[in-house]
Design a protein around this motif. Structure first.
Motif, PDB file in Angstrom:
ATOM      1  N   PHE A  44     -20.858   5.073  24.247  1.00 40.79           N
ATOM      2  CA  PHE A  44     -22.078   5.622  24.817  1.00 40.79           C
ATOM      3  C   PHE A  44     -22.936   6.346  23.789  1.00 40.79           C
ATOM      4  O   PHE A  44     -24.127   6.119  23.665  1.00 40.79           O
ATOM      5  N   GLN A  45     -22.297   7.255  23.064  1.00 43.56           N
ATOM      6  CA  GLN A  45     -23.056   8.206  22.258  1.00 43.56           C
ATOM      7  C   GLN A  45     -23.621   7.649  20.949  1.00 43.56           C
ATOM      8  O   GLN A  45     -22.928   6.939  20.229  1.00 43.56           O
ATOM      9  N   ILE A  46     -24.856   8.031  20.666  1.00 46.92           N
ATOM     10  CA  ILE A  46     -25.507   7.591  19.424  1.00 46.92           C
ATOM     11  C   ILE A  46     -24.647   7.943  18.219  1.00 46.92           C
ATOM     12  O   ILE A  46     -24.069   9.032  18.151  1.00 46.92           O
ATOM     13  N   GLN A  47     -24.549   7.014  17.302  1.00 47.66           N
ATOM     14  CA  GLN A  47     -23.800   7.231  16.067  1.00 47.66           C
ATOM     15  C   GLN A  47     -24.477   6.439  14.967  1.00 47.66           C
ATOM     16  O   GLN A  47     -25.265   5.536  15.240  1.00 47.66           O
ATOM     17  N   PRO A  48     -24.163   6.782  13.721  1.00 46.06           N
ATOM     18  CA  PRO A  48     -24.899   6.162  12.614  1.00 46.06           C
ATOM     19  C   PRO A  48     -24.753   4.631  12.581  1.00 46.06           C
ATOM     20  O   PRO A  48     -25.713   3.921  12.341  1.00 46.06           O
ATOM     21  N   ASN A  49     -23.545   4.131  12.849  1.00 41.20           N
ATOM     22  CA  ASN A  49     -23.357   2.677  12.790  1.00 41.20           C
ATOM     23  C   ASN A  49     -23.016   2.122  14.156  1.00 41.20           C
ATOM     24  O   ASN A  49     -22.195   2.687  14.866  1.00 41.20           O
ATOM     25  N   GLY A  50     -23.607   1.020  14.510  1.00 43.65           N
ATOM     26  CA  GLY A  50     -23.239   0.356  15.759  1.00 43.65           C
ATOM     27  C   GLY A  50     -24.202   0.692  16.871  1.00 43.65           C
ATOM     28  O   GLY A  50     -24.781   1.764  16.925  1.00 43.65           O
ATOM     29  N   ARG A  51     -24.316  -0.259  17.769  1.00 45.62           N
ATOM     30  CA  ARG A  51     -25.219  -0.198  18.907  1.00 45.62           C
ATOM     31  C   ARG A  51     -24.576   0.689  19.985  1.00 45.62           C
ATOM     32  O   ARG A  51     -23.392   0.556  20.267  1.00 45.62           O
ATOM     33  N   THR A  52     -25.355   1.604  20.547  1.00 43.07           N
ATOM     34  CA  THR A  52     -24.799   2.470  21.597  1.00 43.07           C
ATOM     35  C   THR A  52     -25.676   2.438  22.849  1.00 43.07           C
ATOM     36  O   THR A  52     -26.858   2.092  22.789  1.00 43.07           O
ATOM     37  N   VAL A  53     -25.081   2.831  23.957  1.00 44.81           N
ATOM     38  CA  VAL A  53     -25.781   2.833  25.238  1.00 44.81           C
ATOM     39  C   VAL A  53     -26.914   3.861  25.201  1.00 44.81           C
ATOM     40  O   VAL A  53     -28.050   3.579  25.604  1.00 44.81           O
ATOM     41  N   GLN A  54     -26.603   5.042  24.676  1.00 43.11           N
ATOM     42  CA  GLN A  54     -27.613   6.101  24.607  1.00 43.11           C
ATOM     43  C   GLN A  54     -28.848   5.649  23.841  1.00 43.11           C
ATOM     44  O   GLN A  54     -29.992   5.873  24.270  1.00 43.11           O
ATOM     45  N   GLU A  55     -28.612   4.987  22.712  1.00 43.98           N
ATOM     46  CA  GLU A  55     -29.697   4.490  21.873  1.00 43.98           C
ATOM     47  C   GLU A  55     -30.585   3.506  22.643  1.00 43.98           C
ATOM     48  O   GLU A  55     -31.809   3.594  22.586  1.00 43.98           O
ATOM     49  N   GLU A  56     -29.956   2.583  23.381  1.00 45.05           N
ATOM     50  CA  GLU A  56     -30.732   1.597  24.141  1.00 45.05           C
ATOM     51  C   GLU A  56     -31.525   2.275  25.251  1.00 45.05           C
ATOM     52  O   GLU A  56     -32.676   1.926  25.519  1.00 45.05           O
ATOM     53  N   LEU A  57     -30.917   3.275  25.897  1.00 45.16           N
ATOM     54  CA  LEU A  57     -31.617   4.001  26.963  1.00 45.16           C
ATOM     55  C   LEU A  57     -32.812   4.755  26.384  1.00 45.16           C
ATOM     56  O   LEU A  57     -33.915   4.703  26.931  1.00 45.16           O
ATOM     57  N   GLU A  58     -32.581   5.479  25.286  1.00 45.06           N
ATOM     58  CA  GLU A  58     -33.668   6.279  24.713  1.00 45.06           C
ATOM     59  C   GLU A  58     -34.794   5.400  24.175  1.00 45.06           C
ATOM     60  O   GLU A  58     -35.961   5.752  24.273  1.00 45.06           O
ATOM     61  N   LYS A  59     -34.406   4.220  23.655  1.00 44.34           N
ATOM     62  CA  LYS A  59     -35.420   3.282  23.167  1.00 44.34           C
ATOM     63  C   LYS A  59     -36.318   2.815  24.328  1.00 44.34           C
ATOM     64  O   LYS A  59     -37.541   2.785  24.215  1.00 44.34           O
ATOM     65  N   ALA A  60     -35.677   2.465  25.446  1.00 39.28           N
ATOM     66  CA  ALA A  60     -36.448   1.977  26.607  1.00 39.28           C
ATOM     67  C   ALA A  60     -37.325   3.096  27.173  1.00 39.28           C
ATOM     68  O   ALA A  60     -38.508   2.881  27.479  1.00 39.28           O
ATOM     69  N   LEU A  61     -36.759   4.306  27.287  1.00 39.11           N
ATOM     70  CA  LEU A  61     -37.530   5.426  27.848  1.00 39.11           C
ATOM     71  C   LEU A  61     -38.692   5.809  26.922  1.00 39.11           C
ATOM     72  O   LEU A  61     -39.778   6.157  27.381  1.00 39.11           O
ATOM     73  N   LYS A  62     -38.462   5.701  25.633  1.00 43.11           N
ATOM     74  CA  LYS A  62     -39.522   5.999  24.663  1.00 43.11           C
ATOM     75  C   LYS A  62     -40.702   5.042  24.858  1.00 43.11           C
ATOM     76  O   LYS A  62     -41.857   5.455  24.860  1.00 43.11           O
ATOM     77  N   LYS A  63     -40.390   3.755  25.063  1.00 46.83           N
ATOM     78  CA  LYS A  63     -41.453   2.777  25.309  1.00 46.83           C
ATOM     79  C   LYS A  63     -42.240   3.128  26.573  1.00 46.83           C
ATOM     80  O   LYS A  63     -43.450   3.003  26.621  1.00 46.83           O
ATOM     81  N   MET A  64     -41.511   3.595  27.591  1.00 46.21           N
ATOM     82  CA  MET A  64     -42.177   3.951  28.857  1.00 46.21           C
ATOM     83  C   MET A  64     -43.011   5.208  28.713  1.00 46.21           C
ATOM     84  O   MET A  64     -43.834   5.502  29.569  1.00 46.21           O
TER      85      MET A  64
END
Lengths: 246, 246
Positions: B18-38
């Protein structure tokens, strides 16, 4: 040499279909690679009941192969599955007559098509169902399907790329079941043309969404024209479920 | 600013947790990316009920976020899902009090663990269950599980890497259900330590396979020593199922 009849299941998501081709990973290639390892580097050719397209799944695809090895089903299954990738699994292997042919001897097949209709996308169904979150009149779809049960020239319901001259096929069963948020279509027939199940599903969706009427189906069938039927439904909802032999 | 409470589901197969980390795709990152676009490029921070590890799935993870937008649940869901990848889905969004906190306000969680025990590998279950094709005595596993229901110091059943000082947790339910070739474990409790559910499952598998006895559990609990419990079961069988709030 012993001829064997084998049954496999595969998650088609990451395959470019069954048949070996120059580009892309195929089921046949993975099977032949595993069998080659089991036969100390000798090529073992695999002949299936028919191709499946990229993204199409199988629960009961059948193929035949010849081998000098005499093993019981369980040993084949254990040894070969140890060599196959996770998305392809050998289910059973049985001895067959020397003239058994996985394609020519087919007398029928069952395909299933899974449609997920939930209002909200389900991440766990993404690769395994086609997504259609709109209202569908299932009764009208069932009525339309009745017109397709029987023996017909299915030219309107096969890819325009089909090279087969004879497009007469017999569908003995079309069943449409609603299970929770899924609609499960079952098709049983003597054989299916290229994209036939997916085009029938696409056409039934046109009926279910009110764009055409069940009574329009006979005319579409009679037109012998691919352009008259609905869109080809997505590959990922389709499963080759069972193959029947004499 | 309005505080929102949101529920999501994700197929954890391709996430580094879930949690954002330097390497690798995370759920939090995808959520924040989508919310940022909105939110026209403004960062919207997401706070979850807790992390999940790489490969762990969720059917009902909860998070909170703040937004100047005032939208009903359905509009949030449609808009955000249009921006999220297929393996992550927003299920619902509701207005919350300004002081609602998705982590601090948790009063309980339910996790489920899916074990596939069929003799032959099932390609469709590979990412979504843990595979254990051996005999298990489910009655003995249920008996062992009873010893873990209650309030205990679960040090023996959490990762040695756990930094939390207080390892006392309450498990209110452990249910073990057999459905066809699957064994489904349900755990409900006030909270779970790092890897706790997976270590309990690994230990119950030791009981089910006869390596230890149900009556050994109290001693393992009392030892406060991670080395006494079983292996950490695979991440891919684990689902964060539901999070409870006051």
């Amino acid at each position: 040499m012993q001829r064997y009849k084998a049954k496999i299941a595969y998650d088609g998501s990451r395959y470019s279909g069954f048949q070996i081709q120059p580009n892309g990973r195929t089921v046949q290639e993975e099977l032949e690679k595993a069998l080659k390892k089991m036969h100390k580097g000798s090529l073992v050719k695999v002949t299936s009941s028919g191709r499946t397209d990229a993204g199409v799944h199988a629960r009961g695809q059948v193929f035949h192969f010849d081998s000098p090895l005499l093993l019981p089903s369980e040993r084949w299954v254990n040894a070969v599955n140890g060599l196959l990738p996770y998305d392809l699994s050998l289910l059973e292997v049985e001895k067959a007559d020397p003239d058994f042919h996985a394609r020519y001897d087919v007398v029928g097949k069952t395909y299933k098509y899974f449609l997920y209709t939930g209002k909200i996308r389900d991440p766990f169904k993404h690769h395994f169902t086609s997504y259609y979150p709109y209202k569908l009149n299932v009764e009208q779809m069932r009525e339309a399907a009745e017109y397709l049960v029987g023996t017909f020239d299915f030219t309107s319901f096969c890819s325009a790329k089909t090279t087969k001259e004879n497009r007469v096929r017999t569908i003995s069963v079309i069943d449409i079941e609603v299970v929770g948020d899924e609609i499960i279509f079952t098709f049983t027939g003597t054989g299916f043309l290229y994209n036939m199940v997916r085009i029938i599903v696409g056409t039934l969706l046109k009926v279910g969404s009110g764009k055409i009427k069940p009574g329009d189906i006979p005319e579409i069938l009679a037109a012998h024209d691919r352009k008259r039927a609905g869109k080809t439904a997505a590959a990922k909802g389709l499963y080759l479920w069972e193959v029947y032999y004499k």
